[in-house]
Design a protein around this motif. Structure first.
Motif, mmCIF file in Angstrom:
data_model
loop_
_atom_site.group_PDB
_atom_site.id
_atom_site.type_symbol
_atom_site.label_atom_id
_atom_site.label_comp_id
_atom_site.label_asym_id
_atom_site.label_seq_id
_atom_site.Cartn_x
_atom_site.Cartn_y
_atom_site.Cartn_z
ATOM 1 N N ALA A 129 0.280 6.847 -13.831
ATOM 2 C CA ALA A 129 -0.050 6.608 -12.428
ATOM 3 C C ALA A 129 -0.370 7.943 -11.788
ATOM 4 O O ALA A 129 0.508 8.752 -11.563
ATOM 5 C CB ALA A 129 1.115 5.928 -11.702
ATOM 6 N N GLU A 135 1.501 3.544 -3.253
ATOM 7 C CA GLU A 135 0.619 4.594 -3.756
ATOM 8 C C GLU A 135 1.107 5.973 -3.349
ATOM 9 O O GLU A 135 0.965 6.938 -4.099
ATOM 10 C CB GLU A 135 -0.811 4.364 -3.263
ATOM 11 C CG GLU A 135 -1.486 3.178 -3.904
ATOM 12 C CD GLU A 135 -2.989 3.201 -3.723
ATOM 13 O OE1 GLU A 135 -3.492 4.096 -3.003
ATOM 14 O OE2 GLU A 135 -3.670 2.334 -4.298
ATOM 15 N N ARG A 145 -1.638 6.387 -7.290
ATOM 16 C CA ARG A 145 -2.554 5.276 -7.510
ATOM 17 C C ARG A 145 -2.591 4.889 -8.986
ATOM 18 O O ARG A 145 -2.351 5.717 -9.860
ATOM 19 C CB ARG A 145 -3.962 5.661 -7.045
ATOM 20 C CG ARG A 145 -4.102 5.757 -5.545
ATOM 21 C CD ARG A 145 -5.488 6.217 -5.154
ATOM 22 N NE ARG A 145 -5.714 7.612 -5.566
ATOM 23 C CZ ARG A 145 -6.883 8.229 -5.415
ATOM 24 N NH1 ARG A 145 -7.912 7.593 -4.903
ATOM 25 N NH2 ARG A 145 -7.018 9.485 -5.787
ATOM 26 N N ASP A 159 0.802 -1.220 0.000
ATOM 27 C CA ASP A 159 0.000 0.000 0.000
ATOM 28 C C ASP A 159 0.838 1.274 0.000
ATOM 29 O O ASP A 159 0.403 2.296 -0.539
ATOM 30 C CB ASP A 159 -0.995 -0.002 1.168
ATOM 31 C CG ASP A 159 -0.340 -0.232 2.519
ATOM 32 O OD1 ASP A 159 0.901 -0.194 2.590
ATOM 33 O OD2 ASP A 159 -1.078 -0.438 3.496
ATOM 34 N N ARG A 182 -4.362 -4.308 -1.972
ATOM 35 C CA ARG A 182 -3.250 -3.628 -1.320
ATOM 36 C C ARG A 182 -2.942 -4.319 0.007
ATOM 37 O O ARG A 182 -3.850 -4.578 0.792
ATOM 38 C CB ARG A 182 -3.583 -2.160 -1.071
ATOM 39 C CG ARG A 182 -3.821 -1.349 -2.332
ATOM 40 C CD ARG A 182 -4.004 0.109 -2.002
ATOM 41 N NE ARG A 182 -5.039 0.291 -0.985
ATOM 42 C CZ ARG A 182 -5.272 1.451 -0.375
ATOM 43 N NH1 ARG A 182 -4.536 2.500 -0.650
ATOM 44 N NH2 ARG A 182 -6.237 1.541 0.519
#
Length: 285
Positions: free
Chosen positions: A271, A104, A109, A101, A129
């Protein structure tokens, strides 16, 4: 007491992540059934003739492959190359992406719109995640056992203790039994050919390259510099420059260009924060 409370919170978070993953996998099972293992075995070609000839027809399905990014500058390219391989291995089938996680906060993200531009259907991709490498690997094993998935991407940073030979063997055996093709995306690794022990059938290193400009000097197709570091039972130590042709869903070998509008460090896979408003994305965990 604070340490006990933190441990309980972490355990609860991991349990919720696994429960959400299993719920997502159950939904995939319900929509797609078990699938046909025979249709997901054998080889898949990359689409570039010289590469496929060197590989003896292509790469193996229903096993574990590894794509490395030695440094942050190569991270987007390695992820994009891994996603393109997954699309080649399992065209039209559901995909799962498991990642730590904290990635990110470092890279942003995943963008549903960017995935669609790359040729992936965001509605057919589930995102999981995990708070650490161990949680991601547990989720990946569960995903590898889901026969209705076509492929899964496992994105892990560095060389965590949990990612050892035993962990990759567990992934490889689960993939062989289910027919799911796995792609381990290893970010910030050494990239040495011998590398850490792994049950991956093939090991690649990927980096970004200039795209070939389109009309009006518009950005061209995503372009990668890839090196086959190792392949079980086959020749290796060979490099290529490959374009990903989204509309055709295949790779094409290309030559270096010096007048492309994109620098070599621009991500091949967008992204950003656009995902929050993309309605068809599902996230487990």
């Amino acid at each position: 007491m604070h340490g006990i409370d933190a441990w309980r919170d972490a355990s609860s978070s991991r349990a919720k992540t696994l429960a959400a993953l299993r719920s997502a996998l159950a939904r995939i099972e319900g929509r797609h059934g078990d699938g046909n293992h025979a249709e997901r075995s054998g080889l898949f070609a990359l689409g570039a003739p010289d590469v496929d000839v060197f590989l003896g027809g292509g790469l193996e399905r229903a096993c574990l492959h590894e794509v490395q990014a030695p440094c942050d500058a190569d991270w987007p390219a390695a992820v994009g190359f891994g996603l393109a391989l997954a699309l080649r291995a399992a065209p039209g089938r559901p995909l799962l992406w498991a990642r730590q996680d904290f990635l990110e906060s470092e890279a942003g993200r995943l963008s549903g719109l960017g995935l669609a531009e790359f040729g992936a259907d965001p509605a057919a991709l589930s995102l999981v995640r995990g708070r650490d490498a161990e949680a991601v690997l547990r989720a990946a094993v569960d995903a590898a056992r889901c026969k209705s998935l076509g492929a899964a991407l496992i994105e892990i940073s560095g060389a965590p203790r949990a990612l050892d030979l035993t962990a990759t063997l567990r992934l490889a055996r689960s993939a062989e039994a289910s027919g799911v093709t796995l792609f381990l995306l290893r970010i910030r690794v050494d990239g040495v050919k011998t590398g850490p022990p792994s049950a991956a059938v093939s090991r690649w290193r990927a980096g970004a390259q200039n795209s070939r400009a389109l009309l009006a000097n518009a950005p061209g197709a995503p372009c990668f510099s890839v090196t086959l570091l190792r392949r079980r039972g086959g020749a290796a130590d060979r490099s290529w420059r490959l374009e990903w042709l989204r509309d055709r869903g295949l790779f094409r070998e290309t030559v270096e260009t010096h007048n492309a509008p994109l620098s070599g460090s621009v991500p091949a896979l967008p992204a950003d924060g656009a995902l929050a408003s993309f309605p068809t994305w599902r996230r487990a965990g």
